[in-house]
Scaffold this motif. Sequence first.
Motif, PDB file in Angstrom:
ATOM      1  N   CYS A 167       0.810  -1.217   0.000  1.00  0.00           N
ATOM      2  CA  CYS A 167       0.000   0.000   0.000  1.00  0.00           C
ATOM      3  C   CYS A 167       0.841   1.263   0.000  1.00  0.00           C
ATOM      4  O   CYS A 167       0.452   2.277  -0.579  1.00  0.00           O
ATOM      5  CB  CYS A 167      -0.919  -0.015   1.218  1.00  0.00           C
ATOM      6  SG  CYS A 167      -1.891   1.471   1.434  1.00  0.00           S
ATOM      7  N   ASP A 168       2.012   1.220   0.651  1.00  0.00           N
ATOM      8  CA  ASP A 168       2.826   2.433   0.805  1.00  0.00           C
ATOM      9  C   ASP A 168       3.791   2.641  -0.359  1.00  0.00           C
ATOM     10  O   ASP A 168       4.908   3.119  -0.180  1.00  0.00           O
ATOM     11  CB  ASP A 168       3.594   2.394   2.123  1.00  0.00           C
ATOM     12  CG  ASP A 168       4.561   1.224   2.220  1.00  0.00           C
ATOM     13  OD1 ASP A 168       4.498   0.335   1.346  1.00  0.00           O
ATOM     14  OD2 ASP A 168       5.373   1.199   3.163  1.00  0.00           O
ATOM     15  N   VAL A 169       3.346   2.292  -1.554  1.00  0.00           N
ATOM     16  CA  VAL A 169       4.128   2.492  -2.768  1.00  0.00           C
ATOM     17  C   VAL A 169       3.406   3.510  -3.640  1.00  0.00           C
ATOM     18  O   VAL A 169       2.196   3.436  -3.826  1.00  0.00           O
ATOM     19  CB  VAL A 169       4.311   1.163  -3.534  1.00  0.00           C
ATOM     20  CG1 VAL A 169       4.801   1.418  -4.947  1.00  0.00           C
ATOM     21  CG2 VAL A 169       5.295   0.263  -2.800  1.00  0.00           C
ATOM     22  N   CYS A 170       4.154   4.459  -4.155  1.00  0.00           N
ATOM     23  CA  CYS A 170       3.602   5.468  -5.057  1.00  0.00           C
ATOM     24  C   CYS A 170       4.274   5.322  -6.418  1.00  0.00           C
ATOM     25  O   CYS A 170       5.492   5.486  -6.543  1.00  0.00           O
ATOM     26  CB  CYS A 170       3.834   6.873  -4.492  1.00  0.00           C
ATOM     27  SG  CYS A 170       3.448   8.223  -5.641  1.00  0.00           S
ATOM     28  N   CYS A 171       3.494   4.984  -7.421  1.00  0.00           N
ATOM     29  CA  CYS A 171       4.010   4.901  -8.791  1.00  0.00           C
ATOM     30  C   CYS A 171       2.811   4.932  -9.735  1.00  0.00           C
ATOM     31  O   CYS A 171       1.664   5.074  -9.293  1.00  0.00           O
ATOM     32  CB  CYS A 171       4.852   3.639  -9.007  1.00  0.00           C
ATOM     33  SG  CYS A 171       3.957   2.080  -8.853  1.00  0.00           S
ATOM     34  N   ASN A 172       3.059   4.787 -11.025  1.00  0.00           N
ATOM     35  CA  ASN A 172       1.927   4.792 -11.957  1.00  0.00           C
ATOM     36  C   ASN A 172       1.311   3.411 -12.144  1.00  0.00           C
ATOM     37  O   ASN A 172       0.363   3.244 -12.901  1.00  0.00           O
ATOM     38  CB  ASN A 172       2.358   5.362 -13.311  1.00  0.00           C
ATOM     39  CG  ASN A 172       3.348   4.460 -14.026  1.00  0.00           C
ATOM     40  OD1 ASN A 172       4.035   3.649 -13.397  1.00  0.00           O
ATOM     41  ND2 ASN A 172       3.437   4.594 -15.336  1.00  0.00           N
ATOM     42  N   PHE A 173       1.851   2.396 -11.435  1.00  0.00           N
ATOM     43  CA  PHE A 173       1.300   1.037 -11.405  1.00  0.00           C
ATOM     44  C   PHE A 173       0.997   0.515 -12.813  1.00  0.00           C
ATOM     45  O   PHE A 173      -0.176   0.374 -13.207  1.00  0.00           O
ATOM     46  CB  PHE A 173       0.031   0.991 -10.553  1.00  0.00           C
ATOM     47  CG  PHE A 173       0.259   1.319  -9.109  1.00  0.00           C
ATOM     48  CD1 PHE A 173       0.859   0.412  -8.255  1.00  0.00           C
ATOM     49  CD2 PHE A 173      -0.128   2.558  -8.609  1.00  0.00           C
ATOM     50  CE1 PHE A 173       1.068   0.724  -6.918  1.00  0.00           C
ATOM     51  CE2 PHE A 173       0.077   2.880  -7.280  1.00  0.00           C
ATOM     52  CZ  PHE A 173       0.675   1.967  -6.429  1.00  0.00           C
ATOM     53  N   PRO A 174       2.020   0.156 -13.586  1.00  0.00           N
ATOM     54  CA  PRO A 174       1.794  -0.380 -14.940  1.00  0.00           C
ATOM     55  C   PRO A 174       1.392  -1.853 -14.900  1.00  0.00           C
ATOM     56  O   PRO A 174       2.085  -2.728 -15.428  1.00  0.00           O
ATOM     57  CB  PRO A 174       3.166  -0.184 -15.604  1.00  0.00           C
ATOM     58  CG  PRO A 174       4.140  -0.327 -14.467  1.00  0.00           C
ATOM     59  CD  PRO A 174       3.456   0.250 -13.255  1.00  0.00           C
ATOM     60  N   LEU A 175       0.260  -2.147 -14.265  1.00  0.00           N
ATOM     61  CA  LEU A 175      -0.107  -3.532 -13.986  1.00  0.00           C
ATOM     62  C   LEU A 175      -0.471  -4.314 -15.243  1.00  0.00           C
ATOM     63  O   LEU A 175      -0.119  -5.490 -15.367  1.00  0.00           O
ATOM     64  CB  LEU A 175      -1.281  -3.557 -12.997  1.00  0.00           C
ATOM     65  CG  LEU A 175      -1.035  -2.810 -11.674  1.00  0.00           C
ATOM     66  CD1 LEU A 175      -2.218  -2.981 -10.743  1.00  0.00           C
ATOM     67  CD2 LEU A 175       0.248  -3.285 -11.000  1.00  0.00           C
ATOM     68  N   THR A 176      -1.163  -3.681 -16.169  1.00  0.00           N
ATOM     69  CA  THR A 176      -1.531  -4.376 -17.406  1.00  0.00           C
ATOM     70  C   THR A 176      -0.288  -4.756 -18.207  1.00  0.00           C
ATOM     71  O   THR A 176      -0.179  -5.877 -18.736  1.00  0.00           O
ATOM     72  CB  THR A 176      -2.459  -3.499 -18.254  1.00  0.00           C
ATOM     73  OG1 THR A 176      -3.624  -3.165 -17.496  1.00  0.00           O
ATOM     74  CG2 THR A 176      -2.883  -4.226 -19.521  1.00  0.00           C
ATOM     75  N   ASP A 177       0.671  -3.831 -18.297  1.00  0.00           N
ATOM     76  CA  ASP A 177       1.917  -4.136 -19.001  1.00  0.00           C
ATOM     77  C   ASP A 177       2.697  -5.235 -18.287  1.00  0.00           C
ATOM     78  O   ASP A 177       3.316  -6.089 -18.931  1.00  0.00           O
ATOM     79  CB  ASP A 177       2.775  -2.876 -19.113  1.00  0.00           C
ATOM     80  CG  ASP A 177       2.133  -1.819 -20.002  1.00  0.00           C
ATOM     81  OD1 ASP A 177       1.285  -2.182 -20.840  1.00  0.00           O
ATOM     82  OD2 ASP A 177       2.465  -0.624 -19.836  1.00  0.00           O
ATOM     83  N   MET A 178       2.677  -5.216 -16.956  1.00  0.00           N
ATOM     84  CA  MET A 178       3.348  -6.272 -16.183  1.00  0.00           C
ATOM     85  C   MET A 178       2.732  -7.630 -16.484  1.00  0.00           C
ATOM     86  O   MET A 178       3.447  -8.641 -16.630  1.00  0.00           O
ATOM     87  CB  MET A 178       3.234  -5.988 -14.688  1.00  0.00           C
ATOM     88  CG  MET A 178       4.261  -5.049 -14.116  1.00  0.00           C
ATOM     89  SD  MET A 178       4.124  -4.977 -12.313  1.00  0.00           S
ATOM     90  CE  MET A 178       4.708  -6.620 -11.865  1.00  0.00           C
TER      91      MET A 178
END
Length: 556
Positions: A167-178
């Motif tokens: 939860c304490d991570v800030c990014c653009n979260f490229p989950l689909t690409d991952m």
Amino acid sequence: MTVVGGGYDGLKSMKGMCKQEGLSSPFLRSRVPSSCQQQELGFLKMENSGEMEKVVAVIMVGGPTKGTRFRPLSFNIPKPLFPLAGQPMVHHPISACKRIPNLARIFLIGFYDEKEFALYVSSISNELKVPVRYLKEERPHGSAGGLYHFRNLIMEDSPSHIFLLNCDVCCNFPLTDMLEAHKRYGGMGTLLVVKVSAESANQFGTLISDPVTNELLHYTEKPETFVSDLINCGVYIFTPDIFFAIEDVSNDRADRANLRRLSSLDISTSTSFLNRTNIPTDFVRLDQDILSPLAGKKQLYTYETMDYWEQIKTPGISLKCSGLYLAQFRLTCPHLLASGDGTRSATVVGDVYVHPSAKVHPTAKVGPNVSISANVRVGPGVRLISCIILDDVELEENAVVINSIVGWKSSLGRWSRVQADGDYNSKLGITILGEYVVVEQEVVVVNSIVLPNKTLNEDSEKEVAENRYFVEFPGVQRGADVDHEGEVNAGAEAPPGLPEAPPPLPAAGGRPFKKDAIKRNQDSQARAGRYEITDSPPVPPRAGGGVMRKRARAEE
């Protein structure tokens, strides 16, 4: 491929069948023999069967014993619900998960009481039209052990892939690409990684990956010497095989514990062995127990992000991350950003979020990097730059807030200033006002951290005392004038053998003897050497009372 029915128990049965077929895992496609792909197994369907693959997401939110560096803001609200860019911290990874194709549900795992998340979970589930459920751990199981502890619930929808996020991570979260990269790799798991400066790399889990295949070759958590400038971002995707890997660690630890009890090794060897294995069998850490042992075995891979990434450990970093999320809103949800030219509404500069219930005077100037929460009142001529204004705050005319976080229900008087130099990584890089803090008119507060329920009627600068405690005194009236020197805390831990806070105020009727105070701690010598009685408490004194104030030994 998709697991059909059976949950985790069905998954174990499937693994047993595939072992008979000579296959170590039913999810590693590169090693799936044709016989194990047949329908008579009763558990597998291939991707081209027309049935969609399901994905679940798990977000680790921690608990109240964690995040002490986030005080005093975490006194009032769980850290995952603290607003960044006008949205709870956990809302940003949840929103990113919503964009994953075929997402079945989202789980939040932590130590907080269920009632603290009940309202938010219900609200976000209705908003995103995706089931969100909070699961409470009754005791620590480790970052991987917590995932395994709720394996049956996580596998209810028979997902083919499981996202795991901190939860304490800030990014653009490229989950689909991952997810797409993970499918190409064909391994058990994929880590999101990012390059950082060589000087800061040893503060995180560092790794080495193959530059061609992206296979994870080596992983070390917070190494003492430089290993690599590539670090773990705390965002993962796994196949359900991760549960078998965790189970293997638990079983191995249980076997070693049994061996330790039966072993006839000499005392020194036994003692060393005990120190290495005196861990609960179901406590499994993702980094040390899973990532490090499996590195270089063609099971784990990496996906590097070229965008921003931060770990939200302190209020200073949270203010920085709020600005990063506001900037991202321009691409993802520009309707959340405020605008204004100073005619009918306030002048807005840069990225600004204003809650619909907030009232901002047209002569105020706001931005950049400003987040204004619910029911805030911003008066005429107010100037806000790089700040978070929390619920029910009142800012009177010509007040100035720069590089600061103003806590719930606080108020700033006319011509007052609350500011800091904006060094997000410094302990005093931003100014923080806790809940119900009153800054009287024309008072200047610079680079300070102020605990809740205080009134500041004189200028304050760098008001932090090293190695002091957070002290809470019941019954102190709100708004009382105080000598606030040393009443703020940088989150330092108590020295070994001492309690987390000084003893409470004595009851009315007289100042206690020192020997009575010593009895309050089992370690009387440590207590006698580090505390003394004083008649000048840091809050309005009770009748006839004094407080225990911490001091260092003279000889130290």
